[in-house]
Design an enzyme around this catalytic site. Structure first.
Site, PDB file in Angstrom:
ATOM      1  N   GLN A  45     -16.732  -1.449  -5.243  1.00  0.00           N
ATOM      2  CA  GLN A  45     -15.356  -1.971  -5.343  1.00  0.00           C
ATOM      3  C   GLN A  45     -15.560  -3.529  -5.325  1.00  0.00           C
ATOM      4  OE1 GLN A  45     -13.724   1.537  -2.584  1.00  0.00           O
ATOM      5  NE2 GLN A  45     -12.137  -0.140  -3.210  1.00  0.00           N
TER       6      GLN A  45
ATOM      7  N   ARG B  17      -6.832   3.586   1.069  1.00  0.00           N
ATOM      8  CA  ARG B  17      -5.618   3.291   0.384  1.00  0.00           C
ATOM      9  C   ARG B  17      -4.664   2.543   1.138  1.00  0.00           C
ATOM     10  NH1 ARG B  17      -4.079   6.624  -4.608  1.00  0.00           N
ATOM     11  NH2 ARG B  17      -2.450   5.456  -5.886  1.00  0.00           N
ATOM     12  N   CYS B  18      -4.886   1.526   1.719  1.00  0.00           N
ATOM     13  CA  CYS B  18      -4.043   0.605   2.431  1.00  0.00           C
ATOM     14  C   CYS B  18      -4.808  -0.563   2.602  1.00  0.00           C
ATOM     15  CB  CYS B  18      -3.595   1.067   3.502  1.00  0.00           C
ATOM     16  SG  CYS B  18      -4.847   1.132   5.205  1.00  0.00           S
TER      17      CYS B  18
ATOM     18  N   GLU C 206      -0.948   0.455  -2.886  1.00  0.00           N
ATOM     19  CA  GLU C 206      -1.380   1.211  -1.257  1.00  0.00           C
ATOM     20  C   GLU C 206       0.026   1.457  -0.656  1.00  0.00           C
ATOM     21  OE1 GLU C 206      -3.983  -1.711  -0.217  1.00  0.00           O
ATOM     22  OE2 GLU C 206      -5.608  -0.766  -1.065  1.00  0.00           O
TER      23      GLU C 206
END
Lengths: 283, 807
Positions: B238, B385-386, B761
């Site tokens: 990522q 996902r935050c 997110e």
């Protein structure tokens, strides 16, 4: 998730399967849809040298519907769902098959594999006990029949000998009063608890009842006492609760990630009540 | 004849497919046809395969490792252990959180699945066979999987390497299993507010351990070319540029001799931010053998060993006046970090941005203390996902609001509205030190309540409770409310860095002579659709249609340096860099246009896709004409060519927000649930592509649903992972996934060049409290204040059982 090496066989005759099994003994396994065996091989929990694929053997296929229903062992769950005559003759099969995983699994998964593997999580063994099915086994010494209610000895332990294969499943055409009620966490999961119920009625009373439970012991549980508790009743609360109590005495669930024993018993009681109510509404 | 009619301004704008256009994702053609190119698709001549021998124990001494049988197997090239890596100084590696972790077991193992030895073989099957042949002798050690027990005085020492070290990367360590205490805010002030308050709600809220579980697991291919000395590393990264820098620092290979490539990535969700032993071992194995080495996790490897998320025990106290005005908040967190502190947070923030936990509310005084603790569990602690620890913060405050509402006997929607930061208070300085950029919470909240007919739902719920008590139904109705405020777009270089690299991001644009373009960015899409949306930003800024702009990311030899994609930072940071680079292009284009039109620059104005002479719109030069001139004309005092680069250091974070409402039916007997309605209003500032936003919201809500209703990484007391396969780890299929209704308001960020805030997110941050609050709300009338997630069937049944609802 990488299996160890194995030899792959794909014979087209039943006799060739028997010969391979006789030759290799417990180093060989037959594979039908593969949904139980292949993951076990990839986890290296099942070690075998010879894998015998049954898909090319025509005589293991086919559905015959008469007073007795005969289903070839290699019949897929998808075929159970889409066979017109079977849906009318024994609708409980479709009701149960529809709750097995998803379409991709059902295209490959077979009735024979589901009942023969002896996995207590599978749905069809309990259902076959409910229907009082008989399993036709063929081995080097010929063919014999074993009642579904006598077939299961322990988890993955059955009355089938290592050199025998399951050829077909037969059962008498059931009545209309049926239900298969299953609770699961998600698509593809084994049952937290499931109940198969067949009821017959005469004079608005239950004349015969058969009840089997799934994934609540190391074998499917056909509860004769639970069925007997309903006979002569109109499925009112006292009779249903007597059946539930009898069933609870016969099951022996263990704790797993689906939940603790107390929860499983509660769910078993709930699904059985629902199954009886639905079956009675269909009598 | 209309042939001569010039297109209108609106037609020219539409042709760009720029900001606000629901443009179809350009990536989908290859993804939906199975034509993506993932790490496992990389196949090189003479490539070898790696696989790990992993610890079956949660905590054990490694007495001996015997690889002789494995090495004797034909096709096995090497078996690496810590002893082999030690001379290179690579048997341990630094973590992103200032700790270090074992690459391969050095004397002991600290969690089940830990990497013990790395087998390298000619093919994947031989590697797996050889793993079984490596004999490791272990000696059991006592296991600690409970962070509270880990802090007891006589708890076993987990990190023997740290014995006697009372100072860690984030201050004092007060116990041998303690990592840090991190504090923010005014402790005394918060205590005073609590002691003087009319009402105080106090609760322990657990946000359980879970896992991002991307469909594609982690992996890499390392290829060391011994002829030219260059290392190429393909991987599921990522943050490819940071990986290059880390690989250079760890290996001693000069950074210009390392090329890192993130190809297509099948989901990341934070799981692919960190550096894993598999990468290090693959690089070493390639250097040693001179052949490419591939390592790709299987599903169990991924769930059991690569970065988990959450595992926060949050003790909250919230104070209020008797009419519901919040006067203070105090939170203490016991954070279970596992065996090594490998959390992926900006360096100065060991608990991430957890101190956004005052949420959407104007809370005058607050305090947060976070204790990090070692246990015998896998390391990680990523932002699933935050943004960093933001979902934990949102869950805490949205639970505390509900619990306070219960204690006050007040409607929870009304309590929220009473305490929202008002529109005119922005930019708002929170008690825990953040400057919220913009917001209009009351408008969003009112819209949401109206959309679901909130009053009608409450009336129905009251009737349901009566019917349940009468025995007419066994189903309860829960209304789950959530108003969340995110903090994304890390972040300003002055206080945000990863391993010393400031968290700016970058964009480089090259306009071709015929007026099309390529742009490269320091981020990397893992399914977000960057090739679609970044082109839209550039289209609106440069007047070149999005369809004529290629977007490239992920190759460190070609893309400008950037910190990568996580924490919803791509749009806030790289998206801003794209806009700023485009504006540099436009500035030069304006000079060229002035030359071509023989006017002064100041006499030109930008008009969608062209510069036109003010007051004489028929005299213009389009960007296409200007691009050609840039390469063709000899323009005095202007360099040929048309390209620009921008490295953007954001002045602040962005603060997306939203209002979510979940309506849930719950069967008190079986613990089963049904999501009857889910309404999600998101405000992510300027909306680049509404269709991509909707897709992001659907995906994020589905992950939130999974987390709240069943997904967890559970350990038994022996340290065994109980949820290591997708049979037990809940990943919803289309069958389980609820239907969602999406909506929006649009409050631009005042400091972002195009006003965008990021959205990927938000649905996870806001979704988890909404689902969980719905479960709690269903049982509110029967006295439930808190029951921990995940709300799977047996836990809901247990709640009903404990409340006496089974008769």
């Amino acid at each position: 998730m990488i299996p160890a090496a194995f030899e792959y066989h794909r014979p087209s005759e039943l006799s060739a399967v028997i010969a391979l099994l006789s030759e290799h003994g417990d180093e060989a396994r037959v594979v039908a849809g593969g949904h139980s065996l292949i993951p076990m091989m990839k986890l290296r929990m099942a070690a075998l040298d010879h894998l015998i694929d049954l898909r090319d053997i025509a005589e293991l296929r086919g559905i015959e519907v008469g007073a007795t229903i005969r289903i070839g062992a290699m019949t897929t769950q998808h075929e159970l769902l889409t066979h017109a005559g079977l849906a009318e003759a024994a609708p409980i099969l479709a009701e149960a098959a529809r709750q097995i995983a998803d379409p991709q699994v059902r295209y490959l998964g077979t009735l024979g594999g589901n009942v023969a593997n002896g996995d207590p999580g599978n749905d069809m063994p309990g259902l076959m006990q409910c229907l009082d099915a008989r399993f036709t086994l063929t081995g080097p010494d010929g063919t014999r029949e074993v009642a579904a209610r006598d077939f299961y000895e322990a988890a993955y332990m059955t009355a089938r000998e290592d050199d025998e294969i399951l050829v077909a499943i037969t059962f008498p055409r059931p009545g209309a009063g049926h239900a298969y009620e299953k609770q699961k966490r998600k698509i593809g999961d084994y049952a937290t608890a499931a109940a198969a119920v067949q009821l017959e009625a005469a004079d608005s009373k239950v004349s015969a009842a058969s009840i089997a439970m799934t994934n609540l012991s190391d074998v499917p549980v056909w509860s004769a006492a639970a069925g007997a508790a309903l006979v002569g009743s109109a499925c009112g609360t006292p009779a249903v609760e007597a059946a539930v109590a009898a069933m609870l005495a016969d099951i022996d669930p263990v704790e797993d990630s689906r939940g603790p024993v107390e929860f499983k018993k509660h769910v078993a009681a709930t699904v059985l009540r629902r199954a009886i109510a639905r079956a009675w509404s269909r009598v | 004849m209309n042939d001569q009619t010039p297109p209108t301004r609106e037609e020219r704008t539409a042709a760009l497919k720029g900001l606000g256009c629901a443009r179809k994702r350009v990536e989908d053609a290859r993804f939906t046809q199975g034509k993506g190119n993932y790490v496992d698709d990389v196949k090189l001549p003479a490539m070898l395969f790696g696989d790990f021998v992993r610890s079956p124990y949660g905590h054990a001494r490694v007495k001996s490792i015997d690889a002789s049988a494995a090495l004797a197997l034909p096709g096995v090239i090497a078996v690496l252990t810590a002893k082999d890596l030690e001379p290179l100084g690579l048997h341990w590696m630094p973590t992103l959180a200032g700790d270090k972790q074992m690459v391969l077991a050095d004397g002991k193992v600290l969690f089940q699945g830990q990497e013990v030895a790395f087998v390298v073989a000619e093919d994947r099957y031989v590697a797996a066979d050889a793993v079984e042949l490596v004999e490791v002798e272990y000696e059991d050690l006592p296991v600690v999987t409970d962070p509270f027990k880990a802090l007891e005085p006589n708890a076993p020492v987990l990190r023997e390497d740290l014995q006697g070290q009372t100072e860690g990367a984030h201050g004092l360590r007060r116990h041998h299993n303690h990592i840090f205490l991190w504090e923010q805010g005014d402790k005394d002030g918060a205590e005073a507010a609590i002691s003087e308050a009319d009402v105080v709600a106090e609760e322990r809220v657990y946000y359980h351990r879970t896992h991002p579980c991307p469909l594609e697991t982690c992996g890499c291919v390392a290829s060391m070319d011994k002829v030219n000395g260059k290392l190429t590393l393909w991987g599921t990264f990522q943050a490819p540029h940071v990986v290059r820098t880390v690989a250079s620092l760890l290996s001693g290979i000069a950074e210009h001799n390392i090329r890192v490539i993130s190809p297509d990535i099948g989901g990341g969700f934070g799981n692919k931010v960190g550096v894993y032993p598999g990468y290090v071992c693959s690089i070493v194995a390639s250097i040693v053998t001179g052949r490419p080495v591939k390592w790709v996790e299987d599903r169990m490897d991924n769930l059991m060993t690569t970065a988990f998320a959450r595992d926060y025990w949050m003790d909250g106290r919230i104070a209020a006046t008797k009419d519901g005005k919040i006067t203070g908040l105090s939170v203490h967190v016991t954070a279970d970090h596992g065996a090594f502190d490998a959390c992926a947070d900006p360096t100065k923030f060991p608990a991430g941005f957890f101190h956004i936990c005052t949420g959407s509310y104007d809370i005058p005084v607050a305090y947060v203390g976070v204790d990090g603790v070692y246990t015998n569990k896998a390391p990680g602690g990523v932002a699933y996902r935050c943004s960093f620890r933001v979902t934990e913060a949102a869950y805490l405050i949205e639970r505390m609001i509900e619990i306070l509402a219960q204690k006050l006997g007040m409607d929870a929607a009304e309590l929220r509205a009473k305490n929202f930061i008002r529109k005119e208070q922005f930019p708002y300085h929170s008690a825990l030190g953040w400057e919220y950029d913009s917001g209009d919470y009351h408008t969003a909240w009112d819209k949401a309540l109206k959309a679901v007919d909130y009053d009608g739902l409450r009336a129905e719920q009251a009737e349901r409770v009566v019917a349940f008590r009468r025995g007419e139904t066994r189903k309860l109705l829960g209304i789950g409310l959530c108003h969340f405020t995110e903090i994304v777009g890390a972040g300003p270089v002055k206080n945000c860095d990863i391993l010393g690299m400031g968290m700016f991001d970058s964009c480089e644009i090259r306009i071709h002579p015929t007026g099309s373009a390529i742009a490269r960015l320091g981020t990397i899409s893992q399914g977000q659709g960057h090739a679609t949306t970044f082109a839209q930003i550039l289209a609106s800024e440069t007047g070149i249609p999005a369809d004529n702009i290629t977007i490239e990311e992920g190759d460190t030899d070609t893309a400008p340096y950037g910190l990568g994609t996580y924490g919803s930072r791509s749009t806030p940071v790289a998206g801003a860099a794209a806009a700023m680079a485009a504006r540099k292009i436009r500035a030069k284009a304006q000079m060229i246009a002035a030359y071509l039109l023989e006017v002064h620059e100041g006499d030109l104005e930008w008009d969608v896709d062209r510069f036109a002479v003010k007051g004489a719109p028929e005299r213009f030069k389009t960007m296409t004409e200007i691009a050609y001139a840039a390469y063709h004309d000899a323009i005095p005092n202007i360099e040929p060519g048309l390209e620009a680069v921008s490295y953007y250091d954001p002045p602040n974070m962005t603060y997306p927000f939203g209002a979510y409402i979940c309506v849930m039916e719950i069967d008190a007997d079986t613990g089963e649930h049904e999501i009857r309605q889910f309404y999600a209003l998101d405000d992510c500032g300027t909306r680049i592509n509404p269709m991509v936003i909707e897709g992001q919201v659907h995906g994020g809500l589905t992950e939130a649903y999974a987390i709240s209703m069943g997904q967890e990484i559970a350990y038994d007391e022996m340290g065994n992972v109980k949820t290591g396969t997708l049979m037990d780890f809940f990943l919803p299929t289309s069958w389980e996934t609820p239907h969602y209704t999406t909506d929006f308001t649009e409050t631009p960020s005042p400091h972002h060049p195009i006003g965008a805030k990021g959205v990927g997110e938000s649905p996870n941050v806001g979704g988890v409290p909404a689902f969980s609050n719905a479960v709690h709300d269903a049982f509110r009338a029967f006295g439930l204040t808190q029951s921990h997630m995940p709300h799977d069937q047996w836990r809901i049944w247990k709640t009903a059982q404990d409340l006496g609802l089974h008769g």
